[in-house]
Design an enzyme around this catalytic site. Sequence first.
Site, PDB file in Angstrom:
ATOM      1  N   LYS A 119       0.853  -1.185   0.000  1.00 35.77           N
ATOM      2  CA  LYS A 119       0.000   0.000   0.000  1.00 35.77           C
ATOM      3  C   LYS A 119       0.892   1.239   0.000  1.00 35.77           C
ATOM      4  O   LYS A 119       1.633   1.495   0.954  1.00 35.77           O
ATOM      5  CB  LYS A 119      -0.894  -0.007   1.240  1.00 35.77           C
ATOM      6  CG  LYS A 119      -1.806   1.201   1.319  1.00 35.77           C
ATOM      7  CD  LYS A 119      -2.770   1.061   2.471  1.00 35.77           C
ATOM      8  CE  LYS A 119      -3.708   2.251   2.536  1.00 35.77           C
ATOM      9  NZ  LYS A 119      -4.611   2.144   3.684  1.00 35.77           N
ATOM     10  N   LYS A 141      -1.943  -1.527  -3.959  1.00 39.10           N
ATOM     11  CA  LYS A 141      -2.830  -0.356  -3.942  1.00 39.10           C
ATOM     12  C   LYS A 141      -2.016   0.921  -4.007  1.00 39.10           C
ATOM     13  O   LYS A 141      -1.034   1.008  -3.282  1.00 39.10           O
ATOM     14  CB  LYS A 141      -3.611  -0.416  -2.631  1.00 39.10           C
ATOM     15  CG  LYS A 141      -4.553   0.744  -2.415  1.00 39.10           C
ATOM     16  CD  LYS A 141      -5.192   0.604  -1.070  1.00 39.10           C
ATOM     17  CE  LYS A 141      -5.980   1.866  -0.791  1.00 39.10           C
ATOM     18  NZ  LYS A 141      -6.483   1.906   0.538  1.00 39.10           N
TER      19      LYS A 141
HETATM   20  C1  PBG Z   1      -6.923   3.405   4.868  1.00 38.22           C
HETATM   21  C2  PBG Z   1      -7.566   3.258   3.565  1.00 38.22           C
HETATM   22  C3  PBG Z   1      -7.332   4.072   2.472  1.00 38.22           C
HETATM   23  C4  PBG Z   1      -8.152   3.636   1.438  1.00 38.22           C
HETATM   24  C5  PBG Z   1      -8.830   2.539   1.904  1.00 38.22           C
HETATM   25  N1  PBG Z   1      -8.460   2.317   3.238  1.00 38.22           N
HETATM   26  C6  PBG Z   1      -6.357   5.099   2.171  1.00 38.22           C
HETATM   27  C7  PBG Z   1      -5.807   6.076   3.061  1.00 38.22           C
HETATM   28  O1  PBG Z   1      -6.537   7.011   3.438  1.00 38.22           O
HETATM   29  O2  PBG Z   1      -4.615   5.979   3.362  1.00 38.22           O
HETATM   30  C8  PBG Z   1      -8.207   4.288   0.109  1.00 38.22           C
HETATM   31  C9  PBG Z   1      -9.169   3.784  -0.840  1.00 38.22           C
HETATM   32  C10 PBG Z   1      -9.436   4.665  -1.970  1.00 38.22           C
HETATM   33  O3  PBG Z   1      -8.808   5.723  -2.168  1.00 38.22           O
HETATM   34  O4  PBG Z   1     -10.316   4.294  -2.742  1.00 38.22           O
HETATM   35  N2  PBG Z   1      -7.351   2.583   5.821  1.00 38.22           N
END
Ligand code: PBG
Length: 326
Positions: A196, A249
Site C-alpha cells: 500500500k 494499492k
Molecule cells: C486506509 C484506507 C485508504 C483507502 C482505503 N483504506 C487510504 C488512506 O486514506 O490511506 C483508500 C481507498 C481509496 O482511495 O479508494 N485505511
Amino acid sequence: MSFPSVRMRRLRRTPLLREMVKEVKLHPSDLVYPIFVDENAKAPVPIKSMPGYSRLPLNQVVAEAKKTLEQGVKAVILFGIPTKKDEAGSEAFAENGVVQKAIRNLKKQFGDELAVIGDVCLCEYTNHGHCGIVKNGEVQNDPTLETLQKVAVSQAKAGADIVAPSAMMDGQVQLIREGLDDAGFDQTAILAYSAKYASSFYGPFREAAESTPQFGNRKSYQLDYGNPRESVREMELDVNEGADIIMVKPALAYLDIISLAKSKFNVPIAAYNVSGEYSMLKAAAQNGWIDEKAAVLEMLTGIKRAGADLIITYFAKDVKSWLNQI
Ligand code: PBG
C-alpha cells in the site's frame, strides 16, 4: 513464416473472432464493490469528489448488496463512518459498531452467496485520522497491533468471510492471524493490503470516509512510490505471516507492482482501483472528454492483465451491463 502468408489481421476481422481469441477477459466476479456505511446518515450522502457515489445509512446496505449481486459482483468490502471518533478508534471494534452491524445484516440476508470483507483499519474511527494509536505525535506500531487484532476478531465474530488489514503496521497480519485463531476463527481469511503506497489518489476516499489525517501524512507507514523492491519485502512478510490474499494499492500507477506480485507469489493477487482513479475518469467523462464505459473496461482489463485476480473498484456494479454493450 512471415508476411504475406502471415496476416495478423485475420483474427481481428469480426467481433466474434476477436472475442474468441481475447486472452484476458474481465468478468464481474473478478470484482469487489466498496460500501461506505455511515452511522450518522438517514439517507444516502453523496460524496462530492466521487460523482455517482454515496455513503449509505445502515438500513440501505442490504439493498445495495442485492443490486451488487444482481450485477454479478459477489463480494463487497465495508468501510464504516462512526458517530463517535476517539483517540483509540474504539468504535472500530465495538460489538455494535456500524460495520459489525452491517456484516451481520448482510450475512443474515445472503449467507454464502455474498463474500463480505471488512476493512481493518483505524483511520475512520480515530479523531486524529491516523491508521494507528498516536503518542507524542507519532503513530505507534506495537500498541496499534492489539487494536487491529480486536477489530479483526469483532468483524469475524459478526460473520465476515475475509478481513482486510490496511493500516500498514509491521506485524499486523501475524497478530491478526493469531487473534483470529485464538478466538476460534481459523476459517476467516486475511486479505492483506501488503503493498500500500502513500498516494495522492486516496484523496476522494478520505472525503468519503472522513479519514483525512488531522496532522502530518501517512508516509511513515505507507510505502514510498519510488520503491518496487521494498513492496516485495512487504508482500513476502505478509505471505509468511499468513496472508491468504495480498493486495497492491493503488492500481493504475502501480501495474508493475501487480505484475511483480503475480510473478513472485503463489497466493491470489488483489488490486485496489482507488477513489482517485475513479474520480479522474468520472470527471473526464462528465466533461465529455472520454468514453466512460470503454475507458473503464480498458482500465480494469489492464489491471487484470497485469496480474490481478481480484479488483476492488467503485465501478464494479457497472461492468456487467457495459460488457454487454461493447
Ligand atoms: C486506509 C484506507 C485508504 C483507502 C482505503 N483504506 C487510504 C488512506 O486514506 O490511506 C483508500 C481507498 C481509496 O482511495 O479508494 N485505511
